[in-house]
Motif scaffolding. Structure first.
Motif, mmCIF file in Angstrom:
data_model
loop_
_atom_site.group_PDB
_atom_site.id
_atom_site.type_symbol
_atom_site.label_atom_id
_atom_site.label_comp_id
_atom_site.label_asym_id
_atom_site.label_seq_id
_atom_site.Cartn_x
_atom_site.Cartn_y
_atom_site.Cartn_z
ATOM 1 N N ILE A 194 -24.666 13.673 -21.486
ATOM 2 C CA ILE A 194 -25.201 13.209 -20.211
ATOM 3 C C ILE A 194 -24.042 13.105 -19.229
ATOM 4 O O ILE A 194 -23.077 12.382 -19.467
ATOM 5 N N VAL A 195 -24.121 13.847 -18.128
ATOM 6 C CA VAL A 195 -23.014 13.928 -17.182
ATOM 7 C C VAL A 195 -22.921 12.646 -16.366
ATOM 8 O O VAL A 195 -23.849 12.292 -15.631
ATOM 9 N N THR A 196 -21.780 11.943 -16.499
ATOM 10 C CA THR A 196 -21.547 10.727 -15.721
ATOM 11 C C THR A 196 -20.261 10.813 -14.902
ATOM 12 O O THR A 196 -20.107 10.093 -13.919
ATOM 13 N N SER A 197 -19.313 11.677 -15.315
ATOM 14 C CA SER A 197 -18.070 11.849 -14.558
ATOM 15 C C SER A 197 -17.411 13.164 -14.955
ATOM 16 O O SER A 197 -17.628 13.668 -16.067
ATOM 17 N N LEU A 198 -16.612 13.720 -14.055
ATOM 18 C CA LEU A 198 -15.881 14.951 -14.343
ATOM 19 C C LEU A 198 -14.818 14.710 -15.413
ATOM 20 O O LEU A 198 -14.525 15.598 -16.217
ATOM 21 N N SER A 199 -14.234 13.519 -15.440
ATOM 22 C CA SER A 199 -13.214 13.216 -16.449
ATOM 23 C C SER A 199 -13.808 13.209 -17.848
ATOM 24 O O SER A 199 -13.195 13.700 -18.810
ATOM 25 N N GLU A 200 -15.026 12.659 -17.987
ATOM 26 C CA GLU A 200 -15.695 12.661 -19.286
ATOM 27 C C GLU A 200 -16.058 14.078 -19.705
ATOM 28 O O GLU A 200 -15.944 14.442 -20.879
ATOM 29 N N TRP A 255 -21.681 16.838 -7.415
ATOM 30 C CA TRP A 255 -22.482 17.990 -7.835
ATOM 31 C C TRP A 255 -21.817 19.313 -7.467
ATOM 32 O O TRP A 255 -21.849 20.274 -8.242
ATOM 33 N N GLY A 256 -21.218 19.385 -6.290
ATOM 34 C CA GLY A 256 -20.561 20.613 -5.866
ATOM 35 C C GLY A 256 -19.429 20.998 -6.789
ATOM 36 O O GLY A 256 -19.272 22.173 -7.160
ATOM 37 N N LYS A 257 -18.617 20.013 -7.188
ATOM 38 C CA LYS A 257 -17.495 20.281 -8.085
ATOM 39 C C LYS A 257 -17.985 20.689 -9.471
ATOM 40 O O LYS A 257 -17.385 21.560 -10.113
ATOM 41 N N LEU A 258 -19.056 20.054 -9.927
ATOM 42 C CA LEU A 258 -19.606 20.410 -11.227
ATOM 43 C C LEU A 258 -20.105 21.854 -11.224
ATOM 44 O O LEU A 258 -19.820 22.627 -12.149
ATOM 45 N N LYS A 259 -20.824 22.220 -10.169
ATOM 46 C CA LYS A 259 -21.327 23.585 -10.084
ATOM 47 C C LYS A 259 -20.180 24.586 -9.995
ATOM 48 O O LYS A 259 -20.241 25.681 -10.576
ATOM 49 N N LEU A 270 -17.209 24.259 -11.323
ATOM 50 C CA LEU A 270 -16.650 24.380 -12.666
ATOM 51 C C LEU A 270 -17.487 25.318 -13.530
ATOM 52 O O LEU A 270 -16.964 26.157 -14.267
ATOM 53 N N ILE A 271 -18.805 25.156 -13.439
ATOM 54 C CA ILE A 271 -19.706 26.002 -14.226
ATOM 55 C C ILE A 271 -19.602 27.453 -13.773
ATOM 56 O O ILE A 271 -19.502 28.377 -14.592
ATOM 57 N N ASN A 272 -19.604 27.674 -12.462
ATOM 58 C CA ASN A 272 -19.537 29.034 -11.929
ATOM 59 C C ASN A 272 -18.212 29.718 -12.257
ATOM 60 O O ASN A 272 -18.155 30.934 -12.451
ATOM 61 N N GLN A 273 -17.134 28.935 -12.339
ATOM 62 C CA GLN A 273 -15.817 29.494 -12.651
ATOM 63 C C GLN A 273 -15.634 29.737 -14.141
ATOM 64 O O GLN A 273 -14.655 30.355 -14.558
ATOM 65 N N GLY A 274 -16.583 29.270 -14.927
ATOM 66 C CA GLY A 274 -16.486 29.464 -16.367
ATOM 67 C C GLY A 274 -15.567 28.484 -17.058
ATOM 68 O O GLY A 274 -15.227 28.665 -18.228
ATOM 69 N N VAL A 275 -15.140 27.426 -16.340
ATOM 70 C CA VAL A 275 -14.242 26.437 -16.936
ATOM 71 C C VAL A 275 -14.906 25.747 -18.119
ATOM 72 O O VAL A 275 -14.250 25.361 -19.092
ATOM 73 N N LYS A 315 -31.219 20.225 -10.091
ATOM 74 C CA LYS A 315 -30.334 19.471 -9.203
ATOM 75 C C LYS A 315 -29.218 20.357 -8.659
ATOM 76 O O LYS A 315 -28.833 20.247 -7.481
ATOM 77 N N LEU A 316 -28.717 21.270 -9.484
ATOM 78 C CA LEU A 316 -27.616 22.141 -9.085
ATOM 79 C C LEU A 316 -28.079 23.412 -8.387
ATOM 80 O O LEU A 316 -27.266 24.204 -7.930
ATOM 81 N N GLY A 317 -29.387 23.605 -8.317
ATOM 82 C CA GLY A 317 -29.930 24.750 -7.599
ATOM 83 C C GLY A 317 -29.991 26.037 -8.393
ATOM 84 O O GLY A 317 -30.198 27.118 -7.826
ATOM 85 N N TYR A 318 -29.855 25.944 -9.720
ATOM 86 C CA TYR A 318 -29.925 27.150 -10.549
ATOM 87 C C TYR A 318 -31.377 27.602 -10.769
ATOM 88 O O TYR A 318 -31.630 28.758 -11.064
ATOM 89 N N ILE A 319 -32.305 26.665 -10.677
ATOM 90 C CA ILE A 319 -33.726 26.997 -10.756
ATOM 91 C C ILE A 319 -34.430 26.347 -9.573
ATOM 92 O O ILE A 319 -33.931 25.375 -8.995
ATOM 93 N N ARG A 320 -35.597 26.864 -9.211
ATOM 94 C CA ARG A 320 -36.342 26.342 -8.066
ATOM 95 C C ARG A 320 -37.440 25.383 -8.472
ATOM 96 O O ARG A 320 -37.976 24.659 -7.638
ATOM 97 N N ARG A 321 -37.809 25.406 -9.722
ATOM 98 C CA ARG A 321 -38.859 24.507 -10.189
ATOM 99 C C ARG A 321 -38.665 24.267 -11.676
ATOM 100 O O ARG A 321 -38.039 25.055 -12.380
#
Length: 244
Positions: free
Chosen positions: A108-114, A146-150, A152-157, A171-177
């Protein structure tokens, strides 16, 4: 967790699975609560496996199943679930992998450090086929980057073995529904059924009734059949009961 005075009897679970099979059920997932201390968990897993259905279980990892295992075990590891050390996580992954069950980590995402801690740990473990499933915190997420998380995901980190739960993907806009209710339904300890474990409101008495109602929702895509449906069975056994 879903503390409750009610527990799903074995026969009720079996009857729901049988109903689902008639409608094209393909998989059953067990959550909670903590499913490893649900008294009927081994019987239900055996029943699902005998029927040839795919099975999965989400656990806190503090205890192990000794009998027949589901196809995949997801282990919760994040700042919300405090009971599991990095060493215990490694040991429980090795245990289930050694018994030929697929393994993933629920986070469960709560912080970038975690999240960074988890990525570092996953790379250190270097377990073949290990996936990480990122989830949105409910009901109100504390996470805001959310922007930083997306990014990271897009960069493949986060690697190529990251799955997103529908709420987080939305929430991240990868799906519309979100298609919860069409692809999966949730069974609660009292036997009632909902389109989603996170969706308050109307609960239904049968899988078919819930699915037909989900099809009426304009936010959901229409489907011609029940094929590929998953049901998520929630046990009422809580973490505190396992510690007791």
């Amino acid at each position: 967790y879903y503390p409750s005075t009610q527990t799903l009897p074995l026969e009720k679970v079996r009857s729901l699975i049988d109903e689902g099979i008639e409608l094209g059920l393909s998989s059953v997932a067990f959550g909670g609560g903590e499913p490893t201390i649900y008294p009927e968990i081994q019987s239900v897993i055996s029943y699902v496996r005998r029927l040839g259905l795919y099975s999965a279980m989400t656990t806190n990892g503090l205890s192990e199943l000794a009998g027949e295992l589901p196809n995949r075990v997801s282990i919760s590891f994040d700042s919300i679930h405090h009971g599991l050390s990095e060493e215990k996580l490694r040991d429980i992954i090795i245990y289930y992998k050694g018994r030929r069950s697929g393994v993933s980590i629920n986070h469960i995402v709560t912080s970038l450090s975690e999240l960074d801690r988890l990525i570092t740990l996953s790379n250190k473990l270097a377990v073949e086929g290990l996936h990480t499933y990122l989830l949105l915190e409910k009901p109100i997420p504390r996470f805001t980057e959310w922007g930083k998380l997306k990014e990271l995901i897009n960069q493949g980190v986060t690697g190529d073995k990251i799955w997103l739960d529908p709420c987080l993907a939305l929430k991240l806009g990868y799906i519309r529904r979100c298609d919860q209710g069409l692809h999966s339904l949730t069974v609660f300890p009292d036997g009632s059924i909902s389109k989603c474990s996170n969706l308050p409101g109307t609960h239904y008495s049968s899988l078919k009734e819930a699915w037909l109602e989900a099809r009426k929702d304009e936010r959901c895509g229409s489907r011609d059949g029940f094929i590929g449906m998953k049901i998520h069975v929630i046990t009422n056994y809580t973490l505190s009961e396992q510690w007791a």
